[in-house]
Design a protein around this motif. Sequence first.
Motif, PDB file in Angstrom:
ATOM      1  N   LEU A 114       0.845  -1.195   0.000  1.00  0.00           N
ATOM      2  CA  LEU A 114       0.000   0.000   0.000  1.00  0.00           C
ATOM      3  C   LEU A 114       0.876   1.239   0.000  1.00  0.00           C
ATOM      4  CD1 LEU A 114      -2.593  -1.187   2.681  1.00  0.00           C
ATOM      5  CD2 LEU A 114      -2.732  -1.416   0.188  1.00  0.00           C
ATOM      6  N   ARG A 115       0.930   1.929  -1.126  1.00  0.00           N
ATOM      7  CA  ARG A 115       1.785   3.109  -1.256  1.00  0.00           C
ATOM      8  C   ARG A 115       0.972   4.318  -1.718  1.00  0.00           C
ATOM      9  NH1 ARG A 115       6.815   1.576  -0.148  1.00  0.00           N
ATOM     10  NH2 ARG A 115       7.305  -0.644  -0.322  1.00  0.00           N
ATOM     11  N   VAL A 116       0.721   4.453  -3.000  1.00  0.00           N
ATOM     12  CA  VAL A 116      -0.073   5.573  -3.508  1.00  0.00           C
ATOM     13  C   VAL A 116      -1.458   5.581  -2.870  1.00  0.00           C
ATOM     14  CG1 VAL A 116      -1.121   6.577  -5.573  1.00  0.00           C
ATOM     15  CG2 VAL A 116       1.194   5.627  -5.685  1.00  0.00           C
ATOM     16  N   THR A 117      -1.986   4.394  -2.599  1.00  0.00           N
ATOM     17  CA  THR A 117      -3.336   4.312  -2.041  1.00  0.00           C
ATOM     18  C   THR A 117      -3.435   4.938  -0.656  1.00  0.00           C
ATOM     19  OG1 THR A 117      -2.860   2.095  -1.171  1.00  0.00           O
ATOM     20  CG2 THR A 117      -3.896   2.241  -3.346  1.00  0.00           C
ATOM     21  N   ARG A 118      -2.331   5.056   0.064  1.00  0.00           N
ATOM     22  CA  ARG A 118      -2.385   5.691   1.387  1.00  0.00           C
ATOM     23  C   ARG A 118      -2.732   7.175   1.242  1.00  0.00           C
ATOM     24  NH1 ARG A 118      -0.437   2.245   5.502  1.00  0.00           N
ATOM     25  NH2 ARG A 118       0.724   0.450   4.703  1.00  0.00           N
ATOM     26  N   ASP A 119      -2.203   7.827   0.232  1.00  0.00           N
ATOM     27  CA  ASP A 119      -2.573   9.222  -0.042  1.00  0.00           C
ATOM     28  C   ASP A 119      -4.045   9.324  -0.415  1.00  0.00           C
ATOM     29  OD1 ASP A 119      -0.087  10.573   0.345  1.00  0.00           O
ATOM     30  OD2 ASP A 119       0.619   9.806  -1.572  1.00  0.00           O
TER      31      ASP A 119
END
Length: 297
Positions: free
Chosen positions: A253-258
């Motif tokens: 979970l990377r971009v989805t955290r933003d």
Amino acid sequence: MPARLIINADDFGLTRGINRAIAELHSAGALTSATLMANGLAFDDAIRIAHAQPTLGIGCHIVLTDGIPLSPPETIPTLLGPDRKSFRASLTDFFAAVLIGKVSAAEIEREALAQITRIQQQDISLTHLDTHKHTHILGRVARPLLAVAGRAGIPAIRNPFEPRWSIALGKSRILRRLQVRSLRFLQPRFLALPQIRSGHVITTDGTLGISATGHLNSTTLSAILHAMPSGTWEMVCHPGYNDRDLDAVRTRLRVTRDIERATLLEEFFAAAPQHSHPSLPQIINYRDAAQLAATTT
């Protein structure tokens, strides 16, 4: 019973960017609860935030896979991966080892207690337990965790099962939805565990957003909220900042955290503190849920 919702962020303490997002969301009224990783790289920063925001419910995010244990490795050999220093990196490998009886319940208790104790030693009153990657969906994991919860005075545990109506709204890949749905056959066994059946450790009616992990946006969240029936539910989320600190840790979970951070702000900002927004359920945390349960027994 009116609809009540606990909005819980997992992975508190993993990075400073995740911690920052949790602090900002709680200040904005868009988050009521967070589960803290006792072995997280940003643990000390998370403790500072927890003390600065005493209305934020703090649970323990028990890590039994994909991380470094707090117990001496020689005391928990059945929990370790091939390097004999860290947990198994693969959730599938962990589940397989549990199901064939290769993971010791006593060692789960030992490591869970070490993680809980590290947080409690920082003068944090824990509101509940959950697990990284929902490993307590298996009874052989849930049982020792419930035993530890009783010993440590922790009043609640996440119900790691998502209701069918929420799964249908998750908008994730069909395989993910099928996986979450197929595991629901384990829920009756979870609810029948003695501590839960007796009410000594409370839980919710279910956890929303499990199938939507990595795909939770404004459209999905709004659909789930408007479909929510009466009862007490938890919304699991993973907000954060996709920064250099996140690049240094193992997570899908990377971009989805933003995206999740922006989604929560859009849906809940300035509504949750008043608990009166006409399109929202009553927003609570696990401490509130335990107090409500005590008044109805």
